[in-house]
Structure formats: C-alpha cells, structure tokens
Scaffold this active site. Sequence first.
Site, short mmCIF file in Angstrom:
data_model
loop_
_atom_site.label_atom_id
_atom_site.label_comp_id
_atom_site.label_asym_id
_atom_site.label_seq_id
_atom_site.Cartn_x
_atom_site.Cartn_y
_atom_site.Cartn_z
N CYS A 1 0.80 -1.23 0.00
CA CYS A 1 0.00 0.00 0.00
C CYS A 1 0.83 1.28 0.00
CB CYS A 1 -0.90 0.04 1.23
SG CYS A 1 -2.27 -1.04 1.01
N HIS A 2 1.97 1.24 0.68
CA HIS A 2 2.75 2.49 0.81
C HIS A 2 3.84 2.59 -0.26
CE1 HIS A 2 0.85 3.49 4.68
NE2 HIS A 2 0.92 2.20 4.95
N HIS B 1 -6.45 0.37 -9.93
CA HIS B 1 -6.28 -0.93 -9.27
C HIS B 1 -6.88 -2.05 -10.12
CE1 HIS B 1 -5.06 -3.28 -5.84
NE2 HIS B 1 -6.25 -3.84 -5.80
FE1 DHE Z 1 -5.40 -8.72 -5.08
C1 DHE Z 1 -6.65 -9.07 -8.28
C2 DHE Z 1 -3.44 -6.15 -6.15
C3 DHE Z 1 -4.56 -8.07 -1.83
C4 DHE Z 1 -6.89 -11.63 -4.13
N1 DHE Z 1 -5.12 -7.78 -6.87
C5 DHE Z 1 -5.75 -8.07 -8.07
C6 DHE Z 1 -5.30 -7.15 -9.07
C7 DHE Z 1 -4.38 -6.33 -8.48
C8 DHE Z 1 -4.27 -6.72 -7.09
C9 DHE Z 1 -3.61 -5.20 -9.11
C10 DHE Z 1 -5.76 -7.11 -10.53
C11 DHE Z 1 -4.98 -8.07 -11.37
C12 DHE Z 1 -5.47 -8.12 -12.81
O1 DHE Z 1 -6.69 -8.18 -13.05
O2 DHE Z 1 -4.63 -8.09 -13.72
N2 DHE Z 1 -4.25 -7.31 -4.14
C13 DHE Z 1 -3.53 -6.36 -4.77
C14 DHE Z 1 -2.82 -5.54 -3.80
O3 DHE Z 1 -1.99 -4.64 -4.06
C15 DHE Z 1 -3.35 -5.90 -2.45
C16 DHE Z 1 -4.34 -4.84 -2.00
C17 DHE Z 1 -2.32 -6.01 -1.37
C18 DHE Z 1 -1.16 -6.79 -1.83
O4 DHE Z 1 -0.10 -6.21 -1.75
O5 DHE Z 1 -1.30 -7.92 -2.30
C19 DHE Z 1 -4.10 -7.20 -2.79
N3 DHE Z 1 -5.69 -9.68 -3.28
C20 DHE Z 1 -5.25 -9.26 -2.08
C21 DHE Z 1 -5.57 -10.20 -1.04
O6 DHE Z 1 -5.25 -10.12 0.17
C22 DHE Z 1 -6.40 -11.27 -1.65
C23 DHE Z 1 -7.83 -11.13 -1.11
C24 DHE Z 1 -5.97 -12.70 -1.34
C25 DHE Z 1 -4.69 -13.15 -2.00
O7 DHE Z 1 -4.71 -14.25 -2.52
O8 DHE Z 1 -3.71 -12.40 -1.95
C26 DHE Z 1 -6.33 -10.89 -3.12
N4 DHE Z 1 -6.57 -10.09 -6.03
C27 DHE Z 1 -7.05 -11.23 -5.46
C28 DHE Z 1 -7.79 -11.98 -6.45
C29 DHE Z 1 -7.75 -11.24 -7.65
C30 DHE Z 1 -6.95 -10.06 -7.35
C31 DHE Z 1 -8.52 -13.31 -6.21
C32 DHE Z 1 -8.36 -11.60 -9.00
C33 DHE Z 1 -9.82 -11.30 -9.04
C34 DHE Z 1 -10.46 -11.76 -10.32
O9 DHE Z 1 -11.58 -12.28 -10.26
O10 DHE Z 1 -9.87 -11.60 -11.39
#
Ligand code: DHE
Length: 566
Positions: free
Chosen positions: A75-76, A356
């Site tokens: 985040c930061h 995002h």
């Molecule tokens: Fe994600 C998608 C970034 C935390 C599960 N996540 C995405 C995407 C981004 C992103 C940029 C889009 C990708 C794309 O479509 O090309 N996520 C981040 C973060 O920066 C964040 C907030 C903190 C981190 O640093 O990771 C973060 N994300 C999480 C989780 O804690 C989650 C809930 C559990 C995990 O597995 O890490 C999580 N993110 C997901 C999932 C998707 C996702 C399941 C895809 C959703 C979809 O249906 O396409």
Amino acid sequence: MRLKVFVALLFLGVLFAGCTEKPAAEEPVSAPAAPEAEPKAEAATEEAETEGKFALSEEEFNRAKQIYFDRCAGCHGVLRKGATGPALTPDKTVPKGTAVLKAIIFGGTPRGMPDWGHQGVLSEEDTELLARFIQLEPPTPPEMSLADMKATWRVFVPPENRPTSPQHDRDWQNFFSVTLRDAGKVAIIDGDTKEVVSTVDTGYAVHISRMSATGRYVYTIGRDGKATMIDLWMEKPDKVAEIRACYDARSIEVSKYTGEQGNFYDKYVIIGCYWPPHFVILDGATLEPIKIVSTRSYTYDTEEYHPEPRVASIVASHFKPQWIVNVKETGQIWLVDYSDANNPAIKMIEADRFLHDGGWDATKRYFLVAANKRNKIVVLDAKEEKVVALVETGKVPHPGRGANWVDPVYGPVWATVHLGEGLMAVIGTDPENYPQYAWKVVRKVKLLGGGSLFIKTHPKSQWIWVDHTLNPDEKIQRSVCVISKEYPDEVYKCWEVADYGRAVHIEYNKEGDEVWISVWGKIDEPGKTGEIVIYDDKTLAEKARIKDLVTPTGKFNVYNTANDIY
Ligand code: DHE
C-alpha cells in the site's frame, strides 16, 4: 558490504497484507526475501547508527526491511512514496516520532490501516523496529535485467514435447485453477467431479491465474514475481515453464486478439510488476522474456516524476492486438500494442489515481477500472482508445472484474462493491440504447458493511453475489449476499459460508449453474485451513464442499476466464 537476508523472516507466514488486514498465519511457507537493497540502504543504516538517532543494527535493519516488504509495501510502495496508504518518507515520518508511528502500526487507523499489533501479526518489538525503520531513508531495491530474468527461466516441457490433444477424458474447460495462497501452490480442480486433479508448486502467494486465449494453458503470477505456465492437456496437468520477471507482482495476461491484424492466440504473455516498476512481454509458449518496459513516468495530473509507478490490472483488448495496462501511481492507462513485441507502440491515456482492479462491460468494448483513492471508476473505450467517463461510486471501489447484467429499468449495467462502505454501485453501460443512464450510477444497494472485495454473476444467472472479506466483524467477513437481477433494489439474502475464516472471491462453473466460494482459513489451524463451498445457483442450496485446502483465495474457471465472462 552486501546486506544479509534475515532468514527467520522468510517464514512470516501469511505475508504482508498491504493495505488490508488479512488472517494471520504463523507457519513457514516459501516467502521470498525482500530484494537486497542497493548500497544506499547501508548508508542509511550507518548514518543512523553514527547519529545514534534511530540506532538500527544491520540485523535489525534487515529484519525491518523484510517486515516492511511483507506487510507495508503493497500500500505504501517500496520507496514509501504512498499509494493506497500515505507516503512514509522521512519528511513525513520524523516529525511524527517513534511513539506515534508505533501506535499507528500497532493499533491501526479508522482510515484503513490494519491494526497489526492487535491482530497478533506484529509484536511490540517489531512494531518499534518498524517505527524506527520508516524514519530512515528508504533503501532502494535492485533492478532486474533480461539476463537476470533468463537466469530464472526454466522450460520443463518444450512445446514440441507437449501433447497435441488432451491426454484425459475430463472437461478441461471446466477446470478451476485455485490459489492455495500460503501453501505456495495452485490446485487444478475438476469442476464436474470436484476432484483435485493436480497440485502444482508455483511459488509464493500466487495472486491470480489467467488462461491462454484457447484456455489450454494456465498462467499464474505470484507476489514474488514468479510466473508459472501449466498445461491442462497433460494427463496430470503440470507446469511446463516458469520464470521470475520481478521481485513483486500482481498481474499477468495473454494476447487475445485474432482478426485482420493477425492471430495472436496463445502467442504472448505480459507480466505487470510492482517492483521493479515495469512490465515484461514474454513468449506465450515458453515464457522466454522478450521485452522489458519501465513504467517510471510522470503523474497524469501534476506531471511530477514518480520513481515507482506500479502495474495494477492488465486486460487484453478484443479490438486490437493491445493490452490495457493500468499504471497505479501515475494514474495512466497504457495501451500497449504487441503486434511488434520487440518494438511495442504505447499510447498513454490520462485516467485517475490510484488505478487498481477492473473488468469489461458485457460487449467487451468498455473497460471499467477502479481509481480507488479517488472513489471513482474510470471507463475506457477500447475501440476509440479514450477515457469516456469518470464515475464517482463510493468509498474505495474494489470490483475484482465486476459483474454485468441487464437491469429491468436501466438496461445493460456493470457493478462494483467497495472496501470503504457496504455498497454495491450499479453503472449503466449502454450509451447507444440507454444514453441517459450510460456511465451514471443508476442504483446503490446497501450491503452488510464495508470490506467487500469481489462481486460476480453469470449471464445465465438470476443472482449477483458479493463478499465482505475484509469487514472487521467476524460474522460479516464470513458472509456473502445475493441480489436478485429482477428486483435489484435491495439484498435478497445473506448468510455465513462457514463458521471460521473469511469468505472470499466468487466464481461460476462453465455452465453458469454453480457458484464456488473460498473459505480463507489459517495455515496453522488444523481442520480450519480452508475449503471451497459450492452452491446451486438456482436454488442457492449448498451442493458440496471441497475440504482441507490450504488457504484458498482466488478461483478461476478456465472457460469463464479465457472468455472474460463475469
Ligand atoms: Fe489482489 C486481483 C493487487 C490483496 C486476491 N489484486 C488483483 C489485481 C491487483 C491486485 C492489481 C488485478 C490483477 C489483474 O486483473 O490483472 N491485491 C492487490 C494488492 O496490491 C493488495 C491490495 C495487497 C497486496 O499487496 O497484495 C491485494 N488480493 C489481495 C488479497 O489479500 C487477496 C484477497 C488474497 C490473496 O490471494 O492475496 C487478493 N486479487 C485477489 C484476487 C484477484 C486479485 C482473487 C483476481 C480477481 C479476479 O476475479 O480476477
């Protein structure tokens, strides 16, 4: 002197959680070390020690650096310039002082900073260490060259040795690729029989899976920047290639264009990185890296140089051989033409901050992406290559890929949920037939509370499903709700998916008659590590549970993901 990696911290368990709180897991997984810093880090340490100001030994510095990378950088930012969370450079942190910073890190803030101490994720000692660390100049992690990437590149099964037809009788288009987050694996699950047909080692905390345009290959990307390519036609699906293209990443996509300008099915892959801030174009059959493009640039509005503009979501256009690359910190959408992959033409479009996640409208002409800091959804017309609207929806929109359906009053719509409030905002998406509603919020439906991450539907379904994964209330974070497409004024029904963990991410099977939801447990709690609960989409009755999975989060149905159905 090179900085040593502090080994104990390789095993932080549930890793960093960036801006959002997550269940804590204490057990060792394969967490990567924070990339070793350039000499600047030493200078910072030595200076601090000499001055005696924050007095970090080399060991403490390395430990703090790893905690920051795991918990805070999401985040930061690695360079602490701020994104979803505020900037944490010394000009901002030193005036606050160690005691105040410690209190914030330990107890969180109402603005969304997790209470790491209260959650039991960080000890008093670690909190103090981090509070001192963020008052020092941030160390700059290293860059990554094509040669560095190639050194990590492995082709386990070259294309000529791969099967020419599926080597099993299963319907591979109804397979699901399931992230087993803290196990460092993905499970390939047969959607028909619910059997785990293969568990593939992918590396640390796979974030998403995307399918090749034909659906045959699954490409995963881990938080450690490692991409894995899995062949679903093998008798037992397994990885055929892997590469590390960055130290920190979240997105991967394939080339999906076929038409007058050529057939690019399964030809290229793109990986979007958080650190180094770049994207990489790779060969779709082997993951051989072809081209690295830095995203360092100027903010779209104030035209200030940003050293760390991270790549958020990426989607493949169906109109042109183009990827839509969302650059978070500079608030720009880059249209990357991959028809000449070594010489990619890039159109930079001004959008908003901080970009995002997002998805297509039903026609796949308009891409809707969250600018979460501005509480807006940016609408990009992929055909005309321009932003057509900025729609204010609510506090911190987080759509995943969003959900499309036809509203009884407003025609075709797309919707998002929000992290900052319990709200589903519905936006009209048909400027031709319903111009009065296009790119306007036409409905606001109240949910159980904030902390929603994902929303999903299917063209054949009568329901829209939403989760509340990051809500602080245990009952709410375990609950999903459905909203009827026919009577979409309010939630139809909500319930707890399990009596432990958090309910996260919703996915349909290929037929669109079943819904899969993950129960995200803790790796160190036997019997409660996680499972997938499957519902009959028509009756909403529970059909099955796939038990004893280790921290399942995202699930990606092959057919729906390849065809962008949501
Ligand atoms: Fe994600 C998608 C970034 C935390 C599960 N996540 C995405 C995407 C981004 C992103 C940029 C889009 C990708 C794309 O479509 O090309 N996520 C981040 C973060 O920066 C964040 C907030 C903190 C981190 O640093 O990771 C973060 N994300 C999480 C989780 O804690 C989650 C809930 C559990 C995990 O597995 O890490 C999580 N993110 C997901 C999932 C998707 C996702 C399941 C895809 C959703 C979809 O249906 O396409």
